[in-house]
Design a protein around this motif. Structure first.
Motif, PDB file in Angstrom:
ATOM      1  N   LYS A   9       0.828  -1.205   0.000  1.00 58.58           N
ATOM      2  CA  LYS A   9       0.000   0.000   0.000  1.00 58.58           C
ATOM      3  C   LYS A   9       0.863   1.256   0.000  1.00 58.58           C
ATOM      4  O   LYS A   9       0.572   2.235  -0.702  1.00 58.58           O
ATOM      5  N   ARG A  10       1.939   1.239   0.789  1.00 54.44           N
ATOM      6  CA  ARG A  10       2.843   2.397   0.852  1.00 54.44           C
ATOM      7  C   ARG A  10       3.558   2.593  -0.481  1.00 54.44           C
ATOM      8  O   ARG A  10       3.745   3.721  -0.945  1.00 54.44           O
ATOM      9  N   ARG A  37       2.469   1.750  -3.394  1.00 53.69           N
ATOM     10  CA  ARG A  37       1.518   2.193  -4.418  1.00 53.69           C
ATOM     11  C   ARG A  37       1.209   3.691  -4.314  1.00 53.69           C
ATOM     12  O   ARG A  37       0.621   4.267  -5.234  1.00 53.69           O
ATOM     13  N   GLU A  38       1.590   4.320  -3.233  1.00 47.29           N
ATOM     14  CA  GLU A  38       1.430   5.771  -3.137  1.00 47.29           C
ATOM     15  C   GLU A  38       2.353   6.489  -4.111  1.00 47.29           C
ATOM     16  O   GLU A  38       2.091   7.633  -4.488  1.00 47.29           O
ATOM     17  N   SER A  39       3.443   5.816  -4.493  1.00 46.52           N
ATOM     18  CA  SER A  39       4.419   6.440  -5.395  1.00 46.52           C
ATOM     19  C   SER A  39       4.509   5.754  -6.742  1.00 46.52           C
ATOM     20  O   SER A  39       4.936   6.374  -7.723  1.00 46.52           O
TER      21      SER A  39
END
Length: 568
Positions: free
Chosen positions: A240-241, A243-245
């Motif tokens: 999830k982290r 996919r933020e970037s």
């Protein structure tokens, strides 16, 4: 552990693995307290017990603790690492030796008859396993032999050192850069060995936090193999982290999971996974899926490059078209300006006046209509003066007196200079809002916009004097003074009926006044205006009875010359 304890019948290496797994498990789950190891003779077997004061095991989990991939803390983001295979392997090794193994929560006292040792902690877990007795005496190691025993270092090599130590095999280029994320070093080693068959460049991370940092640091990771069950930060949260970037087509992520239930897989895709592999992982499936996703990634990058190249091409073409359009607009504007201006003087021409006057006429007529409606609202037919202020258009035609003589005496070049200098002079005398038009030859049309008709005589006289007092420079030290004649009329000519005469007819009326000024001796101005309150069905520009109408007072003239000399 008593000194006279009999030997066991077991494989020494496998026995070390059993003890390593059980003691390591106890260390992992015991933050503080102690770990005790007991061994005693029980019937024809040796019973070994390993007790700890750690977190303990819930009663409902005791029956599943030896199942493959089972975790005491089943959360994906559990604090304690591991694959859930250690106890399952330990149970199989014990049973292969002909022994048994079990576990219980250490809520009861752990007792041993050996030297009266007793543990009464009230917490933790106790693992017990039995091994058969050996009929042979154990081989003892002498002090001299023990001096040559090399100690085994069980400390894991930091992943940063492992990553730095890997080089390209045989000078071959890497097929892709893969990040392997797993808290278990054995699992990472297995994956690395499999991936080495394809000559992938592999970077390792032991936690989610380290994985995120490595992705940011390297910036060229092509694919991530991500374990779900990791300490502190689970694979779900790590994905999830990331996919933020990075979007799914920018960084493929394959989950490695022992969980094969539908909800677990759905959760993985919801947080942004591209694919998943279920443990135990086979080499063939691993390499096949990695190859497939790297090919998709490569194809996506190729398409991105092509899209970027095409976008740049289109941008360049659009810039070229935009520039060409601007140049075309500039050329059109210059052409438009040229079509609306006189090439000699730079003043407006008749075409400009034809395009500009309709808007002014509409404003004047609307103001006069409002004025008439206001008068009609009084309930009588009488017109109440004064007229609307600053809503008249004064048309003045100016002609340079005896201009032909200038051309004949000094040449057409000198005549052009007179016209150019006269244009600049008139621009200085007039307001910026007024129109100044070269009407033809030595004639100029002045449109004094939105002023009062009463100002016309003063304006005409100011222009006449400015021209008469100006010294025109012909070059070569030659100067010349000239005079001008001016004729004017005002729109609307009949204020009570504003649209009786068009603005073109008013210009023709000013032209008739100009010729009257010339006939009166030149260097003067003449204006033809309607008598207040009078509306005639006639056009003073062409009417043959204008002199009679003047004599009757139906039409009035304003002039700087003797009015008795003014004839039409």
């Amino acid at each position: 552990m008593p000194e006279n304890l009999p030997a066991v019948y077991a494989d020494e290496d496998r026995l070390l693995q059993i003890l390593h797994n059980l003691i390591g498990n106890a260390v992992k789950f015991t933050d503080e307290g102690n770990i005790s190891i007991y061994a005693e003779l029980k019937d024809d077997q040796i019973l070994v017990q390993i007790a700890d004061t750690g977190i303990g095991i819930a009663a409902e989990q005791l029956g599943n603790i030896f199942h493959p991939f089972h975790q005491v803390d089943g959360r994906a983001e559990r604090v304690y690492g591991g694959t859930g295979l250690g106890l399952s392997i330990t149970k199989q090794l014990v049973e292969l030796h002909g022994g048994t193994i079990d576990v219980r929560s250490n809520t009861a006292n752990v007792q041993s008859s050996i030297d009266g040792v007793q543990s009464n902690t009230g917490q933790g877990s106790v693992f017990s396993f039995s091994l058969p007795l050996s009929l042979e005496l154990p081989v003892t190691t002498t002090v001299e032999e023990s001096a040559f025993v090399v100690p085994v270092d069980f400390t894991e090599t930091p992943t940063t050192e492992l990553n730095e130590s890997r080089q390209v095999r045989h000078g071959q280029p890497h097929q892709g850069h893969i990040l392997v994320v797993d808290d278990d070093s054995v699992n990472r080693l297995v994956l690395v060995n499999h991936l080495a068959l394809r000559n992938y460049r592999v970077t390792e991370a032991a936690s989610g936090e380290e994985a995120i940092a490595l992705v940011k640091e390297h910036g060229n990771i092509d694919l991530v193999l991500l374990d779900i069950m990791m300490p502190k930060m689970s694979g779900y949260e790590t994905c999830k982290r990331l996919r933020e970037s990075y979007r799914t087509y920018e960084l493929p992520i394959i989950f490695l999971t022992a969980r094969s239930q539908t909800q677990d897989l759905v959760m993985g895709f919801e947080v942004g996974a591209n694919d998943y592999l279920t443990k135990p992982i086979t080499k063939e499936e691993l390499l096949a899926r990695v190859d497939m996703h790297l090919q998709l990634y490569s194809a996506t990058q190729y398409l991105d490059r092509k899209v970027a190249e095409r976008t740049e091409e289109l941008r360049a073409k659009n810039e070229g078209l935009k520039q060409a359009q601007q140049e075309l607009q500039s050329a059109y504007q210059k052409l438009e300006e040229a079509s609306l201006s006189d090439p000699l003087t730079g003043l407006h021409n008749r075409r400009f006046l034809s395009k500009s006057m309709p808007a002014d006429i509409s404003l004047v007529e609307r103001e006069y209509q409002n004025w008439l409606f206001a008068n009609q609202a009084n309930g009588d037919d009488e017109i109440h003066w004064p007229l609307p202020k600053d809503h008249d258009l004064i048309f003045m035609l100016l002609d340079v007196d005896h201009f032909k003589w200038v051309n004949d005496s000094y040449g057409h070049s000198a005549g052009d200079k007179v016209l150019e200098q006269l244009s600049r002079l008139l621009e200085e005398v007039l307001r910026d809002s007024d129109y100044l038009v070269r009407w033809g030859g030595e004639e100029f049309l002045i449109v004094a916009r939105f002023c009062s008709r009463a100002e016309a005589p003063e304006m005409a006289e100011r222009i006449r004097q400015a021209v008469a007092h100006y010294a025109f420079d012909l070059g070569n030290g030659q100067q010349l003074q000239k005079t001008c004649s001016i004729g004017y009329a005002v729109y609307p000519f009949y204020p009570q009926v504003p649209n009786t005469l068009t603005w073109e007819q008013v210009v023709d009326t000013a032209d008739r006044a100009l010729y009257a000024a010339k006939n009166a001796g030149r260097d003067c101005w003449v204006g033809i205006v309607s008598k207040p309150g009078t509306v005639l069905d006639m056009n003073p520009a062409v009417d043959q009875n204008l002199n009679l109408l003047l004599a009757q007072g139906a039409i009035e003239i304003e002039a700087s010359a003797d009015k008795t000399r003014i004839k039409f």
